[in-house]
Design an enzyme around this catalytic site. Structure first.
Site, mmCIF file in Angstrom:
data_model
loop_
_atom_site.group_PDB
_atom_site.id
_atom_site.type_symbol
_atom_site.label_atom_id
_atom_site.label_comp_id
_atom_site.label_asym_id
_atom_site.label_seq_id
_atom_site.Cartn_x
_atom_site.Cartn_y
_atom_site.Cartn_z
ATOM 1 N N CYS A 102 1.032 -1.294 -0.034
ATOM 2 C CA CYS A 102 0.126 -0.068 0.198
ATOM 3 C C CYS A 102 0.881 1.282 -0.043
ATOM 4 C CB CYS A 102 -0.925 -0.120 1.253
ATOM 5 S SG CYS A 102 -2.346 0.987 0.873
ATOM 6 N N HIS A 145 -3.550 -5.643 1.072
ATOM 7 C CA HIS A 145 -3.127 -5.943 2.531
ATOM 8 C C HIS A 145 -3.777 -7.195 2.721
ATOM 9 C CE1 HIS A 145 -2.228 -1.899 3.566
ATOM 10 N NE2 HIS A 145 -3.564 -1.240 3.073
#
Length: 498
Positions: free
Chosen positions: A344, A442
Site C-alpha cells: 500500500c 493488504h
C-alpha cells in the site's frame, strides 16, 4: 441491565484502566464463547482511533471490530465501528463515519463541529445491532477514567449510558500498579458509570497466582467489585489495534524470536518503523513462521543484517517518505540487493514519483520523488478506495514460484500506474521486477501461497534452508482467546454465562 423501553439486547462494555490492557482480546473471547453457545452476538466500538483498519462491504472499520465480528461469527459491518479516527500527523486525524471518510480534522474541530453527528451515528448503529442480536459486546477506548473527556467520551461513558450496559473493567498487571489503577479508575468514573461496573479482570499475569490472592481480597473488600478472573500472560495472536504494540519511533524490536529456531538458521525481514505506520498487522503472519524474524528498525538503521525488506502501509505516505529520505533510508535501500516488498503506502514509496502530494501530506509539496525502485507513478486524489478483493497471483519477483488466488483488502488514497516495463504480480494490478514488488493488497501474507513463496525466496537469498512454514491450519486466535476467558473468568455477574 436492560430496562423497559431500552435497547433490545444486553450490552457488555469491556472498558479499560488504560490503553493496551487487553480489552480487544477479552471482547473477542467473549464474542466467540457466546457464538459457540448459539447466542446471537455482535461486537461494537462507538469510536475507535487506529490506523489499522479493514474493509467491509459498507466501508472501513477498526481492525479489532473486524476481528471481533469474525470471532462472533457474523459478517463485519460498519455498525460494529461507526466512528473511526485515523491519525495522520500534525494533530490531525481522518474522520470516518459509518465507513465513509468525511475529512481531516484537528481534535478541537472534531469535538466542536462533528461530535453531535458522531454521537448520533454511534447511537443509531448500536440500535440497529441491538434489534438484530441478543448480546452486544462493546469495547471501550483507552481509559474509562479520563476525567477531561467525560462529557464527550463516546466509546466509554456515552456507550455505557445509551446502551444501558454492564461494565467489565480490564486492567493490565504487567505494567505494575494494577490495584492502584483499578481503585483509581473506580474513584474517577462518573457515579452512574461506577454503579454499572459488575466486575474486573486482571490480564497479563505471570507467576504464582496464590501470591496475588491477598491483593484480590483487599481490592474486593475496599470497592465491593468482584475480581472475575486473572488471565495468564498468553498472546492468542489477534491482530494488534494500534502502534502501542510496536517499538517507539527510533527504537528497534524483533517479532517472532521465541520460536526455538537458532539465529543462524533464521531469516530477518527488516521493516522501517514509519512515524505514521498503518496496517502493520500485515506483518504478523510472517512473524508467526518459525525461523522468520520481523525486525522493526529505526529509519537511520543500515540494512546489513536484513535478508529482506518490507515497506509497510502509511497513513501519510508523503510525510513518511520525507522522513525516510532525511534519515538516509533511501541510500540504504538502494544498496540492498535482497527481496523488497512494498504494501500500500510502501508500494507508493517504491515508485518514481508521487503527484498531488499535498492531498495526502502536510508539507505543502505538490510533487515528491519516490525511491525509484519500481517504474510507477502515484497520483493522489480525494477519493478513497475501500474494498475486499480476491485476485489471481502471478509468481514473479519476491513471490516467484507462487500460484493460486489470494484474498485481502485495499484501503488507499490515490492510484498508481506503470510508467515503464514491469511485471504485474496480480491481474491488472501491482508492479514487480526480479527482486522488488509493490501492491495495494493488504493481508497478502495471510495467504499461504504468497507467504510461503516469499519465505522460500528470502531463504534462498540468505543461503539458509527454508524454515518450516505455517499453512492455514494454525490454531484459531479466536478460539485461543475464548479458551482464556472460559478457563480463567467467572461469567456469573454478567447478563450471559459461558
Amino acid at each position: 441491565m436492560t430496562s423497559s423501553g431500552g435497547p433490545a439486547a444486553d450490552t457488555i462494555l469491556v472498558a479499560g484502566t488504560a490503553s493496551h490492557v487487553g480489552k480487544s482480546t477479552v471482547a473477542a473471547g467473549i464474542c466467540r464463547l457466546l457464538a459457540d453457545r448459539g447466542v446471537s452476538v455482535a461486537p461494537f466500538k462507538a469510536q475507535n482511533m487506529s490506523n489499522n483498519a479493514r474493509a467491509t462491504p459498507g466501508g472501513e472499520i477498526g481492525v479489532s471490530q473486524y476481528v471481533q465480528a469474525r470471532s462472533a461469527r457474523v459478517p463485519p459491518t460498519t455498525d460494529h465501528n461507526p466512528v473511526l479516527l485515523k491519525p495522520r500527523g500534525d494533530g490531525e486525524s481522518q474522520l470516518v463515519v459509518d465507513g465513509e471518510a468525511v475529512g481531516h480534522f484537528a481534535a478541537g474541530a472534531y469535538y466542536d463541529v462533528h461530535w453531535d453527528d458522531a454521537l448520533t451515528a454511534a447511537r443509531e448503529a448500536h440500535a440497529r445491532l441491538a434489534a438484530d442480536h441478543d448480546v452486544i459486546v462493546a469495547e471501550g477506548a483507552g481509559s474509562i477514567a479520563e476525567i477531561n473527556l467525560h462529557d464527550r467520551d463516546l466509546a466509554n461513558v456515552e456507550t455505557a449510558r445509551f446502551a444501558d450496559a454492564d461494565v467489565l473493567l480490564v486492567a493490565d498487571i504487567e505494567r505494575g500498579g494494577v490495584f492502584a489503577s483499578l481503585v483509581g479508575t473506580l474513584k474517577l468514573v462518573p457515579e452512574d458509570i461506577r454503579e454499572r461496573v459488575v466486575g474486573a479482570v486482571i490480564t497479563k499475569f505471570r507467576g504464582d497466582e496464590s501470591l496475588l490472592a491477598p491483593g484480590l481480597a483487599a481490592f474486593e473488600e475496599r470497592t465491593g467489585v468482584p475480581i472475575l478472573g486473572v488471565l495468564p500472560y498468553d498472546d492468542p495472536s489477534l491482530p494488534e489495534e494500534d502502534s502501542m504494540a510496536l517499538p517507539a519511533v527510533g527504537e528497534r524490536a524483533v517479532r517472532g524470536a521465541d520460536d526455538g529456531v537458532s539465529e543462524s538458521e533464521s531469516v530477518t525481514v527488516a521493516v522501517p518503523r514509519l512515524p505514521r505506520i498503518s496496517n502493520f498487522t500485515d506483518l504478523q503472519p510472517l512473524a508467526a513462521v518459525p525461523g522468520v524474524r520481523v525486525a522493526y528498525v529505526p529509519l537511520s538503521d543500515s540494512l546489513d543484517d536484513a535478508d529482506a525488506v518490507v515497506l509497510p502501509g502509511s497513513k501519510n505516505t508523503v510525510d513518511d517518505l520525507l522522513a525516510l529520505r532525511e534519515a538516509g533510508f533511501g541510500d540504504a535501500l538502494s544498496g540492498f540487493d535482497g527481496p523488497i516488498v512494498g504494501l500500500c503506502g510502501g508500494y507508493q514509496l517504491l515508485g518514481e514519483e508521487i503527484r498531488n502530494a499535498d492531498v495526502e501530506g502536510t508539507s505543502g509539496r505538490e510533487r515528491v520523488e519516490g525511491f525509484g525502485l519500481l517504474p510507477v507513478t502515484t497520483t493522489f486524489s480525494t477519493e478513497k478506495t475501500v474494498e475486499r478483493v480476491e485476485r489471481r497471483l502471478r509468481g514473479v519477483g519476491p513471490l516467484a514460484g507462487a500460484n493460486g488466488s489470494v484474498e485481502g483488502y485495499e484501503i488507499h488514497m490515490g492510484d498508481s500506474e506503470l510508467a515503464g516495463e514491469a511485471a504485474q504480480p496480480f491481474e491488472g494490478s501491482g508492479a514487480a521486477t526480479d527482486r522488488v514488488l509493490g501492491t495495494y493488497l493488504h493481508d497478502l501474507f495471510a495467504n499461504a501461497a504468497a507467504r510461503d513463496a516469499f519465505v522460500r525466496n528470502i531463504s534462498e537469498y540468505a543461503g539458509t534452508e527454508p524454515p518450516t512454514t505455517l499453512g492455514d491450519d494454525r490454531p484459531s486466535p479466536y478460539d485461543r482467546a475464548a479458551s482464556l476467558l472460559a478457563t480463567h473468568v467467572d461469567s456469573d455477574p454478567l447478563p450471559v454465562e459461558w
